[in-house]
Enzyme design. Structure first.
Site, short mmCIF file in Angstrom:
data_model
loop_
_atom_site.label_atom_id
_atom_site.label_comp_id
_atom_site.label_asym_id
_atom_site.label_seq_id
_atom_site.Cartn_x
_atom_site.Cartn_y
_atom_site.Cartn_z
N GLU A 145 -14.38 -13.26 -7.70
CA GLU A 145 -13.72 -13.22 -6.40
C GLU A 145 -14.29 -12.17 -5.45
O GLU A 145 -14.30 -12.40 -4.24
CB GLU A 145 -12.20 -13.13 -6.50
N GLU A 173 -9.92 -12.32 -17.11
CA GLU A 173 -9.67 -11.54 -15.89
C GLU A 173 -10.95 -10.85 -15.40
O GLU A 173 -11.21 -10.79 -14.19
CB GLU A 173 -8.56 -10.51 -16.18
N LYS A 205 -4.34 -12.81 0.36
CA LYS A 205 -3.62 -11.94 -0.57
C LYS A 205 -2.41 -12.66 -1.18
O LYS A 205 -2.13 -12.55 -2.35
CB LYS A 205 -3.16 -10.67 0.16
N HIS A 252 -19.21 -22.93 -29.40
CA HIS A 252 -18.82 -24.33 -29.17
C HIS A 252 -19.30 -24.82 -27.81
O HIS A 252 -18.76 -25.78 -27.27
CB HIS A 252 -17.30 -24.49 -29.31
N ARG A 292 1.34 1.11 3.60
CA ARG A 292 2.09 1.65 2.45
C ARG A 292 3.40 0.94 2.20
O ARG A 292 4.02 1.12 1.15
CB ARG A 292 2.39 3.14 2.67
N TRP A 344 8.98 0.43 1.09
CA TRP A 344 8.55 -0.60 0.14
C TRP A 344 9.59 -0.48 -0.97
O TRP A 344 9.57 0.43 -1.77
CB TRP A 344 7.14 -0.28 -0.37
N CYS A 359 6.17 4.29 -0.30
CA CYS A 359 6.56 4.04 1.10
C CYS A 359 5.85 5.06 1.99
O CYS A 359 5.12 5.92 1.50
CB CYS A 359 8.05 4.18 1.26
N LYS A 408 -12.34 -11.36 -11.69
CA LYS A 408 -12.54 -10.24 -10.75
C LYS A 408 -13.96 -10.29 -10.18
O LYS A 408 -14.17 -10.12 -8.99
CB LYS A 408 -12.30 -8.95 -11.51
N ASN A 464 10.18 9.06 -0.71
CA ASN A 464 9.32 8.19 -1.53
C ASN A 464 9.53 8.58 -2.97
O ASN A 464 9.64 9.78 -3.26
CB ASN A 464 7.84 8.40 -1.21
N GLY A 465 9.53 7.62 -3.87
CA GLY A 465 9.67 7.93 -5.29
C GLY A 465 10.94 7.34 -5.85
O GLY A 465 11.58 6.50 -5.22
O1 M6R Z 1 1.16 -12.52 -5.85
P1 M6R Z 1 0.84 -13.19 -7.15
O2 M6R Z 1 0.72 -12.22 -8.28
O3 M6R Z 1 1.78 -14.31 -7.49
O4 M6R Z 1 -0.59 -13.82 -6.94
C1 M6R Z 1 -1.18 -14.62 -7.92
C2 M6R Z 1 -2.64 -14.86 -7.63
O5 M6R Z 1 -2.77 -15.49 -6.38
C3 M6R Z 1 -3.44 -13.56 -7.63
O6 M6R Z 1 -3.33 -12.88 -8.83
C4 M6R Z 1 -4.93 -13.86 -7.34
O7 M6R Z 1 -5.47 -14.53 -8.42
C5 M6R Z 1 -5.67 -12.54 -7.07
N1 M6R Z 1 -6.48 -12.65 -5.90
C6 M6R Z 1 -6.53 -12.14 -8.21
O8 M6R Z 1 -7.19 -10.95 -7.96
#
Ligand code: M6R
Length: 607
Positions: free
Chosen positions: A487, A480, A602, A503, A29, A72, A2, A484, A98-99
Site C-alpha cells: 500500500e 500484514e 483512510k 505448494h 489530534r 478524541w 486530544c 503494508k 488529555n489522558g
Molecule cells: O478502519 P478499519 O480498521 O475498519 O479499516 C480497515 C481497513 O480499511 C484498513 O485496515 C486498511 O486495510 C488500511 N489502509 C491498512 O493499512
C-alpha cells in the site's frame, strides 16, 4: 490523544481568536468534539471540530485568557456535555485534559457522597471537582491543584483555569505531553508545539510530575510535592506541520513510533493483579460471554489480519472455537450464527461499511455483537452490544500501524478475559500479563534500532516483488507485512504461510525475488529455518526477522533484523513493528507520499 491549547496575555480581548486558530492546527489530534472557556465569557462546547465550534460562539465572546480543547473520546460519547472544558459544581474551576484518570470511579463515588453532582460521563470532570474540594481547605488555587493531582492515578496533560484568578493558568503533565510557550507578556499551554509556534519559538517541555503556574508575565514550575523546579527553555525551529508530526517526517513514522505508548494506553487499568483482564465495556455481557460456544471475528484489511492473530490467541488460551472472515465476504454469504455465537468486529475507524454491515447481519441472526474499535462513538461502537476501545488515539496516516499494535494488545486482553472465565490457569494468565507489561520497552528497543531497518530497506529498494512468510502466530503478520509494503510502496508483495511456500509460490523465487521470513525463536523456529534454506537453495535473498542473540540464522539469511524475545502469543505485537518500519523506509526511499498512498482512503465507508 486530544488537543489542548490555553492562553494568558495582556492584549485586550483576543484570547478566543488565538485559541480557535491554535485549535485548527491541533485538529489532527482529535475532532469529535471541541470546546472553549474564558473567565469573561464562559464556556461553549459542541460535537464536531473547530468549524462547528466557531458557528456556536456568540458575538462579543471575548477574554484575555482561556482554555480550549479538541477531543478524541475515551470515556463517554462525543456529545456536547462530554466535550471539554469541564467545570466543578460552582462553575468557577475549568479544566481541559488529555489522558485517562484510572481511579475516577472511586473518586467520583467519594465526591458524590459529599454532595458533588457530575454532569458528564467523562473521567476528566473529576479533576475540576477535586480542585474545588481542595480549594475549600487550601484557599489557594496552586496548592489546591497540586493536592488534586496527588489524588489521581493515571495519565494526564491538563490546563486548568479558575475564575477567581482569571489571568492565571495551571498546566500539569503525567504521561501525556504538555508544552509551555514563553511569549512576550503572554504564555501558552499546548499538547504539542504546533499552535504555539506562530507566537513564539521558545518553549518548555514539561516532564512527568511537573505542575506549571502561568500568568502573562511569568511562569513557575513545581513538582507534585510542591517544591519548585527549573526547566530550561528550548528554541524550536519546526514548522507547524513538523510540530504536528512531533518532528518526524511523516505521520506513518510518528504513529509507528507511538507503539510503546499505544500498548500502555490499551493496557492501562485493564490488567488485574491475578493475571485476568478487567474490560469495563464487557462487564455487563460477561455472563453471556461465559456461555458462548463459538466466536466469529470479522474485519477488513489490517484489522482482519489482527483478527487472524486473535484466532490463534483465543483458541490456544481461551479454548473457544474461532473463525475469522473478511467482512466483505461474511455479509454476502449465509453465515450460520445463533445466540451462542459472539461476533466480533475489529475496526480502527469504526465506520468501515463492510464491517458495519457484517455486524448488522450478525445482529439480525441473534449473535452477541462486540466491537474492538478505536474511534469512540463511531457507528460500529454504537451498534455493537458491547466492546473494548483501543485508546490508540487518532491514526492519521492511511496505512494502519499503531491501530494494529493496539488491536493485538486488546485481543490479548480479551483472551485473558475469556480464558479466565474458562480453563486458563491463574499462573499462565499471570505470565501472559507480565509479558504484556514488558512489551512497551521491547517495542522501544526495535524502534531505537530503526536506522538499521532503513539501511536494509534501501538495499532492497530496487526489488519489484517480495514474498513475506511466517508460521502460526506470525503467519498473519507475514500477510500484514506484505500489505503494508504494497500500500505505501506500490510493490508486488505476497504474504504466505511458510508451509504453503512449496505448494506454489516458491516457483517465483530467484536472485531477483527477495523474501522476508519471520523466524523468531518459537515453537516453529526450526521449520522456518528449513523454509529459509529452501529459499536460499533457489538463490532467493532473505531478510530474517529474528530473535536477539540468534547467531545461527545470520549464517543463512542475507540480512537480519533483530527483535527482543517474548512469549509466542505476543510475538506478533513485536514482530509487526520492523515490518511497518521496513515498508515505511522502502516507500520513503522511492519518494512516495507515504501518508497518502495513491488510490486509498483512510476510512472505507463505501462497499
Ligand atoms: O478502519 P478499519 O480498521 O475498519 O479499516 C480497515 C481497513 O480499511 C484498513 O485496515 C486498511 O486495510 C488500511 N489502509 C491498512 O493499512
Amino acid at each position: 490523544m486530544c488537543g489542548i491549547f490555553a492562553y494568558t496575555g495582556s492584549k485586550g480581548s483576543e484570547a478566543p481568536d488565538i485559541l480557535l486558530k491554535g485549535l485548527i492546527s491541533l485538529e489532527y489530534r482529535g475532532y469529535d468534539s471541541a470546546g472553549i472557556f474564558t473567565p469573561e465569557s464562559g464556556a461553549v462546547k459542541t460535537p464536531g471540530a473547530v468549524a462547528e465550534l466557531k458557528k456556536k460562539i456568540p458575538k462579543g465572546f471575548g477574554g484575555k485568557s482561556g482554555i480550549a480543547h479538541l477531543r478524541w473520546a475515551t470515556h463517554g460519547e462525543p456529545t456536547e456535555v462530554n466535550a471539554h472544558p469541564h467545570s466543578d459544581s460552582t462553575g468557577e474551576i475549568w479544566v481541559v485534559h488529555n489522558g485517562i484518570i484510572e481511579n475516577f470511579k472511586e473518586l467520583k463515588k467519594k465526591l458524590e457522597a459529599s454532595g458533588h453532582r457530575f454532569v458528564s460521563d467523562t473521567d476528566t470532570e473529576i479533576l475540576a471537582h477535586l480542585v474545588e474540594e481542595h480549594l475549600k481547605a487550601e484557599q489557594n488555587f496552586e496548592k489546591a491543584a497540586i493536592a488534586a493531582l496527588n489524588d489521581v492515578r493515571g495519565t494526564y496533560g491538563i490546563a486548568l483555569q479558575y475564575k477567581g484568578e482569571p489571568d492565571k493558568l495551571i498546566a500539569a503533565r503525567m504521561g501525556s505531553p504538555i508544552v509551555i510557550g514563553l511569549g512576550d507578556g503572554e504564555h501558552f499551554i499546548a499538547s504539542d508545539p504546533s499552535p504555539i509556534l506562530p507566537h513564539t519559538k521558545s518553549v518548555v517541555f514539561l516532564e512527568d510530575g511537573d505542575v506549571a503556574v502561568l500568568t502573562p508575565e511569568k511562569h513557575t514550575i513545581y513538582k507534585l510535592d510542591a517544591t519548585k523546579v527549573k526547566r530550561d527553555p528550548t528554541e524550536i525551529d519546526w514548522s507547524a506541520e513538523e510540530a504536528q508530526k512531533s518532528g518526524y517526517e511523516h505521520f506513518m513514522l510518528k504513529e509507528i513510533m507511538e507503539g510503546p505508548e499505544v500498548v500502555e494506553n490499551t493496557l492501562r487499568g485493564r490488567l488485574r493483579a491475578d493475571g485476568g483482564a478487567k474490560l469495563g465495556g464487557l462487564e455487563f455481557v460477561a455472563k453471556e460471554l461465559g456461555q458462548i460456544e463459538r466466536i466469529l471475528i470479522t474485519a477488513c484489511g489490517t484489522a482482519y489480519y489482527g483478527g487472524l492473530v486473535g484466532e490463534y490467541m483465543l483458541e490456544e488460551f481461551a479454548g473457544i472455537p474461532v473463525e475469522v472472515e473478511l467482512a466483505s465476504e461474511f455479509r454476502y454469504r449465509s453465515p450460520v450464527l445463533n445466540q451462542k455465537t459472539a461476533l466480533i468486529a475489529i475496526s480502527q475507524s469504526g465506520e468501515t461499511a463492510d464491517t458495519l454491515e457484517a455486524i448488522r447481519e450478525g445482529k439480525r441472526k441473534g449473535a452477541l455483537t462486540l466491537g474492538i474499535v478505536n474511534a469512540v462513538g463511531s457507528t460500529i461502537a454504537r451498534e455493537t452490544d458491547a466492546g473494548v476501545y483501543n485508546h490508540a488515539g487518532p491514526e492519521v496516516s492511511v496505512a494502519s500501524t499503531k491501530a494494529l499494535v493496539s488491536q493485538l494488545t486488546a485481543l490479548a486482553l480479551f483472551t485473558l478475559f475469556l480464558g479466565r472465565q474458562r480453563a486458563l490457569s491463574p499462573q499462565k494468565a499471570a505470565e501472559i500479563a507480565a509479558e504484556l507489561r514488558a512489551l512497551p520497552a521491547k517495542i522501544q528497543k526495535v524502534l531505537d534500532d530503526r536506522e538499521k531497518i532503513a539501511v536494509v530497506a534501501k538495499k532492497y529498494a530496487q526489488a519489484r516483488d517480495f514474498l513475506f512468510i511466517g508460521r502460526k502466530y506470525n503467519f498473519p503478520i507475514a500477510l500484514e507485512g506484505a500489505l503494508k509494503l504494497k500500500e505505501v510502496s506500490y510493490i508486488h508483495a505476497e504474504g504466505y504461510g511458510a508451509g504453503e511456500m512449496k505448494h506454489g509460490p516458491i516457483a517465483m523465487i530467484d536472485e531477483n525475488f527477495p523474501s522476508v521470513a519471520i523466524a523468531t525463536k518459537n515453537s516453529v523456529y526450526d521449520k522456518m529455518l528449513s523454509n529459509i534454506e529452501q529459499l536460499k537453495a533457489r538463490k532467493g535473498p532473505v531478510i530474517a526477522i529474528a530473535t536477539e542473540g540468534d547467531a545461527e540464522i545470520a549464517k543463512t539469511a542475507d540480512d537480519c533484523i533483530y527483535v527482543p524475545p517474548t512469549i509466542e502469543m505476543l510475538e506478533p505485537i513485536l514482530n509487526v513493528v520492523p515490518l511497518q518500519l521496513f515498508a515505511y523506509y522502502f516507500a520513503k526511499e522511492k519518494g512516495y507520499n507515504v501518508d497518502r498512498p495513491r488510490n486509498l482512503a483512510k476510512s472505507v465507508t463505501v462497499e
